[in-house]
Each structure stands twice: as structure tokens, then as C-alpha cells.
Write a protein that holds these residues in place. Sequence first.
Motif, PDB file in Angstrom:
ATOM      1  N   PHE A  42      -5.773  -1.632 -11.756  1.00  0.00           N
ATOM      2  CA  PHE A  42      -4.801  -2.054 -10.647  1.00  0.00           C
ATOM      3  C   PHE A  42      -4.054  -1.692  -9.348  1.00  0.00           C
ATOM      4  O   PHE A  42      -3.539  -0.324  -9.245  1.00  0.00           O
ATOM      5  CB  PHE A  42      -3.518  -3.253 -11.587  1.00  0.00           C
ATOM      6  CG  PHE A  42      -3.102  -3.752 -10.402  1.00  0.00           C
ATOM      7  CD1 PHE A  42      -4.027  -5.945 -10.503  1.00  0.00           C
ATOM      8  CD2 PHE A  42      -1.968  -3.454 -10.283  1.00  0.00           C
ATOM      9  CE1 PHE A  42      -3.059  -6.496  -9.842  1.00  0.00           C
ATOM     10  CE2 PHE A  42      -1.125  -4.267  -9.467  1.00  0.00           C
ATOM     11  CZ  PHE A  42      -2.135  -5.898  -9.127  1.00  0.00           C
ATOM     12  N   GLU A  43      -5.030  -1.796  -8.890  1.00  0.00           N
ATOM     13  CA  GLU A  43      -5.218  -1.024  -7.530  1.00  0.00           C
ATOM     14  C   GLU A  43      -5.030   0.240  -6.983  1.00  0.00           C
ATOM     15  O   GLU A  43      -4.289   1.204  -6.492  1.00  0.00           O
ATOM     16  CB  GLU A  43      -3.781  -1.937  -6.602  1.00  0.00           C
ATOM     17  CG  GLU A  43      -3.720  -3.420  -6.133  1.00  0.00           C
ATOM     18  CD  GLU A  43      -1.987  -3.661  -5.852  1.00  0.00           C
ATOM     19  OE1 GLU A  43      -0.939  -2.794  -5.724  1.00  0.00           O
ATOM     20  OE2 GLU A  43      -2.174  -4.940  -5.648  1.00  0.00           O
ATOM     21  N   GLY A  66      -7.863  -7.369 -11.353  1.00  0.00           N
ATOM     22  CA  GLY A  66      -6.747  -7.867 -11.946  1.00  0.00           C
ATOM     23  C   GLY A  66      -7.201  -8.585 -10.807  1.00  0.00           C
ATOM     24  O   GLY A  66      -5.541  -9.616 -10.634  1.00  0.00           O
ATOM     25  N   SER A  68      -6.428  -8.468  -7.733  1.00  0.00           N
ATOM     26  CA  SER A  68      -5.193  -8.381  -6.674  1.00  0.00           C
ATOM     27  C   SER A  68      -6.540  -8.709  -5.146  1.00  0.00           C
ATOM     28  O   SER A  68      -7.455  -7.912  -5.150  1.00  0.00           O
ATOM     29  CB  SER A  68      -5.250  -6.759  -6.498  1.00  0.00           C
ATOM     30  OG  SER A  68      -4.209  -5.792  -5.839  1.00  0.00           O
ATOM     31  N   ARG A  69      -5.582  -8.751  -4.090  1.00  0.00           N
ATOM     32  CA  ARG A  69      -6.158  -8.748  -2.834  1.00  0.00           C
ATOM     33  C   ARG A  69      -6.145  -7.595  -1.720  1.00  0.00           C
ATOM     34  O   ARG A  69      -5.478  -7.934   0.020  1.00  0.00           O
ATOM     35  CB  ARG A  69      -6.484  -9.833  -1.933  1.00  0.00           C
ATOM     36  CG  ARG A  69      -7.353 -10.875  -3.041  1.00  0.00           C
ATOM     37  CD  ARG A  69      -7.232 -12.566  -2.801  1.00  0.00           C
ATOM     38  NE  ARG A  69      -7.909 -13.181  -2.869  1.00  0.00           N
ATOM     39  CZ  ARG A  69      -9.504 -13.914  -2.585  1.00  0.00           C
ATOM     40  NH1 ARG A  69     -10.000 -12.922  -2.083  1.00  0.00           N
ATOM     41  NH2 ARG A  69     -10.448 -14.986  -3.223  1.00  0.00           N
ATOM     42  N   LYS A  70      -4.458  -6.871  -2.135  1.00  0.00           N
ATOM     43  CA  LYS A  70      -4.031  -6.004  -1.697  1.00  0.00           C
ATOM     44  C   LYS A  70      -4.397  -4.614  -1.276  1.00  0.00           C
ATOM     45  O   LYS A  70      -4.006  -4.357  -0.488  1.00  0.00           O
ATOM     46  CB  LYS A  70      -3.137  -5.220  -2.474  1.00  0.00           C
ATOM     47  CG  LYS A  70      -1.403  -6.845  -2.951  1.00  0.00           C
ATOM     48  CD  LYS A  70      -0.706  -6.027  -3.711  1.00  0.00           C
ATOM     49  CE  LYS A  70       0.466  -7.993  -3.585  1.00  0.00           C
ATOM     50  NZ  LYS A  70       1.408  -7.647  -4.419  1.00  0.00           N
ATOM     51  N   CYS A  71      -5.565  -3.897  -1.446  1.00  0.00           N
ATOM     52  CA  CYS A  71      -6.062  -3.164  -1.113  1.00  0.00           C
ATOM     53  C   CYS A  71      -7.909  -3.246  -1.352  1.00  0.00           C
ATOM     54  O   CYS A  71      -8.015  -4.245  -2.355  1.00  0.00           O
ATOM     55  CB  CYS A  71      -5.866  -1.987  -1.746  1.00  0.00           C
ATOM     56  SG  CYS A  71      -5.940  -1.819  -3.844  1.00  0.00           S
ATOM     57  N   GLY A  94     -11.516  -7.708  -7.788  1.00  0.00           N
ATOM     58  CA  GLY A  94     -10.872  -7.206  -6.273  1.00  0.00           C
ATOM     59  C   GLY A  94     -11.557  -6.882  -5.270  1.00  0.00           C
ATOM     60  O   GLY A  94     -12.971  -7.829  -5.025  1.00  0.00           O
ATOM     61  N   SER A 119      -7.235   2.090  -2.354  1.00  0.00           N
ATOM     62  CA  SER A 119      -6.527   2.054  -3.270  1.00  0.00           C
ATOM     63  C   SER A 119      -5.632   3.508  -3.732  1.00  0.00           C
ATOM     64  O   SER A 119      -5.799   4.304  -3.317  1.00  0.00           O
ATOM     65  CB  SER A 119      -7.598   1.825  -4.214  1.00  0.00           C
ATOM     66  OG  SER A 119      -8.283   2.988  -4.526  1.00  0.00           O
TER      67      SER A 119
END
Length: 159
Positions: A42-43, A66, A68-71, A94, A119
Motif C-alpha cells: 500500500f503506497e 489496494g 490507491s490512486r495517491k502515488c 494501483g 511511492s
Amino acid sequence: MGVQTADLCDIHREKVQIADPVFKQFGKVRSFSGPIHTVKVFEDNVLVKKALQNIPEGSVLVVDGGGSRKCALLGDNLAHIAVTRQLSGIVVYGCIRDSAQINGMDIGIFAIGTNPLKSNKEGKGQENIPVQFAGVNIEPGYHLYADEDGILISENQLL
């Protein structure tokens, strides 16, 4: 790959799981298949790099990020490792980055999107475990088939 996912569905419908169509395609290779190796992170992409450096030639790395689109969990440097080691392809639940460079590389990658942020580098996550995303259950050693029409998962090699 030879046989396309649509043909595999026609012949082996009861033997395949079809991933929900949530992925975008990157890289010059438009279809690939191979035995699956998994990482769940995760990230954090330390285990992604480790897997790319160690899994057997011809394998498909499946990264459960997960969603995630944050990184980004993969960029051009890690994609280059996959090309050099002659991996079959990569599926990332991701994001990736350096998509313009990756699109010029001899690798097939599916990811849910792009993000320019790299990340974390803490080494957190798990390797070679069953993962679930996009409506499919994926286990190390299963086989993955991917092309422009989508991604299939099978317990056994179909080709």
C-alpha cells in the motif's frame, strides 16, 4: 501470446475468472500471459522492485496496491527491470508513472491509472500470497492472460 482472451473465454469459460474492466493498458506489448507472482503493498513499492528483480523469466507480476490512486507503485526504472529480465507482463491494482516512457518499452502493463508522485520506500507489504481485486481471486502459480479485451485468471495453464 497466440490465442486471444476472447477465444480463451469461448473455449474455457468455466475455467477462467474475468477481471472487472477497471484497467488501462501501457507499454508496447499488447498481449501477454504467464504464471503469476504476487505482492500486496500500500503506497510502498520496495517489494515490487524486489519481485521484479527475483521472479522467473516469463512470469507475470500482479501487484495488489489496494486500488490507491495517491502515488505510483511502478515507473520507468522498474519497468526497465521487467524488460531486461524478460518478464511477461505486470498488472498493478494501483497507479504507475512515467507512462510516456513506459509506452515506448517492450513490456505489457495494466494499471488503474497514473500519478506522478513516487511511492514510499519502507518495505511494507506481503509477497506470494493470494490477493483479491477487480472481482477475481488471484493466487501465486495461477496463470494470467491479458490483451486489449481484458484480463483472465486461470488456476491452470490453458495454452
